[in-house]
Write a protein that holds these residues in place. Structure first.
Motif, PDB file in Angstrom:
ATOM      1  N   MET A 103      -9.502   1.060   2.224  1.00  0.00           N
ATOM      2  CA  MET A 103      -9.649   0.111   1.103  1.00  0.00           C
ATOM      3  C   MET A 103     -10.639  -0.993   1.442  1.00  0.00           C
ATOM      4  N   ALA A 108       1.397   1.857  -5.608  1.00  0.00           N
ATOM      5  CA  ALA A 108       0.794   1.446  -4.331  1.00  0.00           C
ATOM      6  C   ALA A 108      -0.652   1.010  -4.548  1.00  0.00           C
ATOM      7  N   PHE A 109      -1.032  -0.055  -3.845  1.00  0.00           N
ATOM      8  CA  PHE A 109      -2.451  -0.427  -3.805  1.00  0.00           C
ATOM      9  C   PHE A 109      -3.226   0.758  -3.220  1.00  0.00           C
ATOM     10  N   GLY A 110      -4.383   1.022  -3.817  1.00  0.00           N
ATOM     11  CA  GLY A 110      -5.201   2.104  -3.288  1.00  0.00           C
ATOM     12  C   GLY A 110      -4.858   3.448  -3.911  1.00  0.00           C
ATOM     13  N   SER A 111      -3.897   3.442  -4.856  1.00  0.00           N
ATOM     14  CA  SER A 111      -3.628   4.672  -5.604  1.00  0.00           C
ATOM     15  C   SER A 111      -4.388   4.554  -6.925  1.00  0.00           C
ATOM     16  N   ASP A 112      -3.963   5.257  -7.936  1.00  0.00           N
ATOM     17  CA  ASP A 112      -4.643   5.155  -9.233  1.00  0.00           C
ATOM     18  C   ASP A 112      -4.196   3.930 -10.023  1.00  0.00           C
ATOM     19  N   TYR A 113      -3.226   3.218  -9.473  1.00  0.00           N
ATOM     20  CA  TYR A 113      -2.644   2.105 -10.214  1.00  0.00           C
ATOM     21  C   TYR A 113      -3.193   0.779  -9.703  1.00  0.00           C
ATOM     22  N   ARG A 114      -3.622  -0.064 -10.634  1.00  0.00           N
ATOM     23  CA  ARG A 114      -4.044  -1.416 -10.265  1.00  0.00           C
ATOM     24  C   ARG A 114      -3.031  -2.385 -10.861  1.00  0.00           C
ATOM     25  N   PHE A 115      -2.614  -3.339 -10.045  1.00  0.00           N
ATOM     26  CA  PHE A 115      -1.681  -4.340 -10.572  1.00  0.00           C
ATOM     27  C   PHE A 115      -1.805  -5.640  -9.803  1.00  0.00           C
ATOM     28  N   ARG A 129     -10.001  -8.718 -16.281  1.00  0.00           N
ATOM     29  CA  ARG A 129      -8.784  -8.140 -16.862  1.00  0.00           C
ATOM     30  C   ARG A 129      -8.644  -8.598 -18.315  1.00  0.00           C
ATOM     31  N   THR A 187       0.840  -1.208   0.000  1.00  0.00           N
ATOM     32  CA  THR A 187       0.000   0.000   0.000  1.00  0.00           C
ATOM     33  C   THR A 187       0.875   1.258   0.000  1.00  0.00           C
ATOM     34  N   LYS A 235      -4.090   0.658   5.107  1.00  0.00           N
ATOM     35  CA  LYS A 235      -5.022   1.508   4.342  1.00  0.00           C
ATOM     36  C   LYS A 235      -6.461   1.106   4.659  1.00  0.00           C
ATOM     37  N   ASN A 284     -10.003   0.885  -8.041  1.00  0.00           N
ATOM     38  CA  ASN A 284      -8.716   1.300  -7.480  1.00  0.00           C
ATOM     39  C   ASN A 284      -8.654   1.149  -5.971  1.00  0.00           C
ATOM     40  N   ASN A 285      -9.812   1.123  -5.359  1.00  0.00           N
ATOM     41  CA  ASN A 285      -9.853   1.112  -3.899  1.00  0.00           C
ATOM     42  C   ASN A 285     -10.257  -0.246  -3.343  1.00  0.00           C
ATOM     43  N   PHE A 305      -8.673  -5.451 -10.408  1.00  0.00           N
ATOM     44  CA  PHE A 305      -8.609  -4.702  -9.144  1.00  0.00           C
ATOM     45  C   PHE A 305      -7.149  -4.700  -8.671  1.00  0.00           C
ATOM     46  N   CYS A 306      -6.901  -4.252  -7.462  1.00  0.00           N
ATOM     47  CA  CYS A 306      -5.575  -4.439  -6.866  1.00  0.00           C
ATOM     48  C   CYS A 306      -5.568  -5.874  -6.359  1.00  0.00           C
ATOM     49  N   THR A 307      -4.778  -6.727  -6.968  1.00  0.00           N
ATOM     50  CA  THR A 307      -4.911  -8.146  -6.656  1.00  0.00           C
ATOM     51  C   THR A 307      -3.603  -8.748  -6.142  1.00  0.00           C
TER      52      THR A 307
END
Lengths: 377, 270
Positions: free
Chosen positions: B87, A219-226, B10, A71, B84, B43-44, B63-65
């Motif tokens: 989230m 970072a997770f929770g920013s504008d970036y998803r990965f 995705r 994060t 966080k 994103n969240n 998502f954030c995975t």
């Protein structure tokens, strides 16, 4: 204005170093002799809006810091030998997922439960070979309370710079001794933050090699998803079994550290210019060694000290250079010869290498080292 | 109009690895519908898993995975949520991952009542490693490591979660597909640690060893054993023999971990 000075225990200094470096998350599990690191941070972190969590076990502690690091937080966990053994599974995960984490491991006796309050230097191999697979390893071995503070700051810097776990490994003596410490002012010591992505979220790949061996980490929770996985992965973070990709990725992960040894490896040379007998030591043992070298000099023996500050990567070329000049090398250590083997590897027979090994929970005293210096001179 | 799942998948990550007849895909679609209903921001939202067939689910979703190590999903997710708290954190995984190697992390996440949702896909077996018995394999069942019949008693995941302190526990089945998203919606809305156990099937490594002739036969078993909690109230003990309760099994309001830690921060700053 006079600098802030305190009389601190090593573990307390490690906690203060973490705060100086910008740590905002600690996940841990209590284990002697590292507990003061957790105790101090349980008090200090919430004061700055940081988070402290005591997890259910060592594995959970390691998992929690990796999760928090993703994060964007700077994270720390602290442990000791048996805890380090348990953490190894996820230290490997942090290596392959290239997640910055700092681990303070206070070395006590072992294997297994060993001597919880006895000093030791027997985790140095565990720091490099403990988790399975090929991976980078950075391990710092401070020798004083001041240095434990400074090396903890440096550990955070290296973790963020190289996207990898970094271990700070004081022996129990350094972790529990109390000494005067002078705090650096804010800004006085360098504090490195991880590189943020420069590309748009749509273009972002967490392991994009076009940005070099250490790609930027979002970072997770920013504008970036990965996607993050412990499987061998391609540059987009998704699993792959393509032979060429896996080979290249593994090599890159190790190269991040190996190609930067001169940036990472630190050491101290003492009375080495004309030394015929060189003591190679680290941690609290190096303090006994310095005393012994001074005594030897008083008695007309050309002795010197090479103090290892960064154990991994090992100071290969410095030791090789010493072996090329000195007649004999002595490696006192609180284990049965872990550093000695590395020194022998680097010396390649050019100098005689002999060890002083203690695993009885007692420190190696200057007298023992002096005796050995006289024996080999 | 049919539901647009593509919005959450995705690009380029399908086809999935699951075998024909596996229930995990049904759960994934239910999760997507639930997320859509809840309007969770991509994103969240972090979706976290451990190891195993079910644990591959996050990779397919945009998502954030985080695909972690065997059994460690709850501990990784705890770090994400603590660092966080704003989230949304959803965990997905199988019965072996969650209740064997991950048992310790699971019960402590329940105890902390940390505000996350854990979807446990219970197919009574270790699928990815080839069908060894799990803590949820019924006693007497065949697995690759219990060819003479499983001597171990099985865990009741829901009871385990309730006993450990989870404040929302629900159970559904892959047969009752439309119920899945409703249970997940309610679980995510619940403030605290919520567990949704979804009974599904592994025809490849469980069904064929345990004399299920077809996927349909396995699905019919889920239909037959499931009894909604409301309906169960009117049934006798005899009628309930061998049945499994579905729906929301437990719900209570109790302070959750990250809210309580926010109070710790307030006290520390004074």
């Amino acid at each position: 204005m006079a600098k802030k000075v305190a009389f601190l225990q090593g573990n307390e200094a490690a906690a203060q170093g973490a705060l100086y470096a910008g740590c905002t998350f600690f996940g841990g599990y209590p284990i002697t002799p590292s507990t003061e690191v957790a105790e101090v941070l349980s008090i200090e972190l919430p004061k700055i809006g940081g988070k402290f969590i005591q997890m259910e076990d060592e594995i959970g502690a390691m998992a929690s810091v990796i999760g928090a690091s993703l994060t964007g937080a700077k994270v720390l966990t602290a442990t000791s030998g048996p805890g380090l053994s348990l953490k190894q599974e996820l230290i490997g995960y942090a290596c392959i997922a290239e997640t910055p984490v700092v681990i303070v491991n206070v070395m006590r006796g072992g294997p297994s439960t060993g001597m919880p309050t006895g000093p030791s230097q027997s985790d140095v191999m565990c720091a490099k070979w403990g988790t399975h697979g090929d991976h980078p390893a950075i391990c710092l071995v401070p020798a004083s309370v001041q240095e434990l503070f400074e090396e903890t700051v440096r550990a955070f810097n290296l973790a963020e710079k190289y996207r990898t776990p970094v271990m700070v490994m004081p022996d129990e003596i350094v972790a529990h001794m109390r000494e005067r410490i002078v705090f650096p002012e804010p800004g006085e010591m360098e504090v490195i933050n991880r590189t943020a992505p420069s590309v748009s979220p749509a273009e972002y790949k967490p392991y994009d090699t076009k940005f070099g061996d250490v790609p930027p980490l979002a970072a997770f929770g920013s504008d970036y998803r990965f996607h993050v996985t412990g499987l061998n992965k391609a540059e987009d973070g998704f699993p792959t079994t393509k032979a060429a990709l896996v080979q290249a990725e593994e090599e890159r992960q190790v190269r991040k550290v190996e190609a930067n040894v001169d940036d990472i490896v630190t050491f101290e040379e003492y009375e080495l210019a004309d030394a015929e007998v060189v003591v190679v030591a680290y941690g609290s043992t190096s303090r006994s060694a310095r005393f012994a070298v001074n005594e030897a000099r008083k008695q007309g023996i050309k002795a010197g000290l090479f103090r290892i500050k960064t154990f991994w990567p090992f100071p290969d070329k410095q030791i090789a250079a010493i072996a090329g000049k000195a007649k004999a090398i002595i490696t006192p250590e609180m284990n049965l010869g872990m550093c000695t083997q590395e020194v022998q590897r680097c010396a390649q027979g050019k100098a005689s290498v002999s060890g002083i090994f203690r695993v009885d929970g007692e420190p190696i005293n200057p007298g023992q080292i002096l005796e050995k210096i006289k024996e080999v001179k | 109009m049919s539901f647009d799942y593509d919005k959450y998948i995705r690009p380029g990550k399908l086809p999935h690895i699951w075998c024909p007849g596996c229930g995990h895909g049904i759960v994934m679609k239910g999760l997507i519908r639930a997320i859509d209903t809840l309007g969770l921001e991509k994103n969240n939202t972090a979706i976290v898993s451990g190891i195993g067939c079910a644990s591959r689910l996050p990779g397919y979703l945009d998502f954030c995975t985080l695909h972690t190590a065997h059994g460690r999903a709850a501990a990784f997710a705890t770090g994400v949520k603590m660092a966080k708290p704003e989230m949304n954190v959803i965990l997905v995984g199988g019965d072996g991952d969650g209740t064997a190697i991950g048992g310790n992390h699971f019960i402590h996440a329940c105890r902390r009542n940390i505000d996350m949702t854990y979807i446990i896909m219970n197919n009574n077996i270790y699928g990815m490693t080839g069908g060894q018995f799990s803590p949820c394999t019924p006693t007497g069942a065949k697995a690759s490591t219990t060819v003479y019949g499983n001597p171990d008693p099985a865990f009741d995941v829901a009871k385990l979660a309730i006993g450990a302190g989870a404040t929302f526990v629900a159970r559904g089945t892959a047969y009752h597909a439309t119920q899945i998203d409703k249970l997940i919606v309610e679980a995510v809305q619940h403030k605290g640690f919520s567990v949704v156990e979804i009974l599904d099937d592994c025809p490849t490594t469980y069904g064929r060893r345990n004399k299920f002739k077809s996927v349909i036969e396995m699905m019919n078993r889920l239909k037959d054993v499931a009894v909604p909690v409301k309906a169960a109230e009117k049934m006798t003990a005899e009628q309930l023999e061998g049945k499994i309760l579905t729906g929301v099994l437990y719900k209570e309001e109790r302070p959750n971990y990250t809210d309580e830690y926010a109070k710790v921060i307030e006290r520390a700053k004074k």
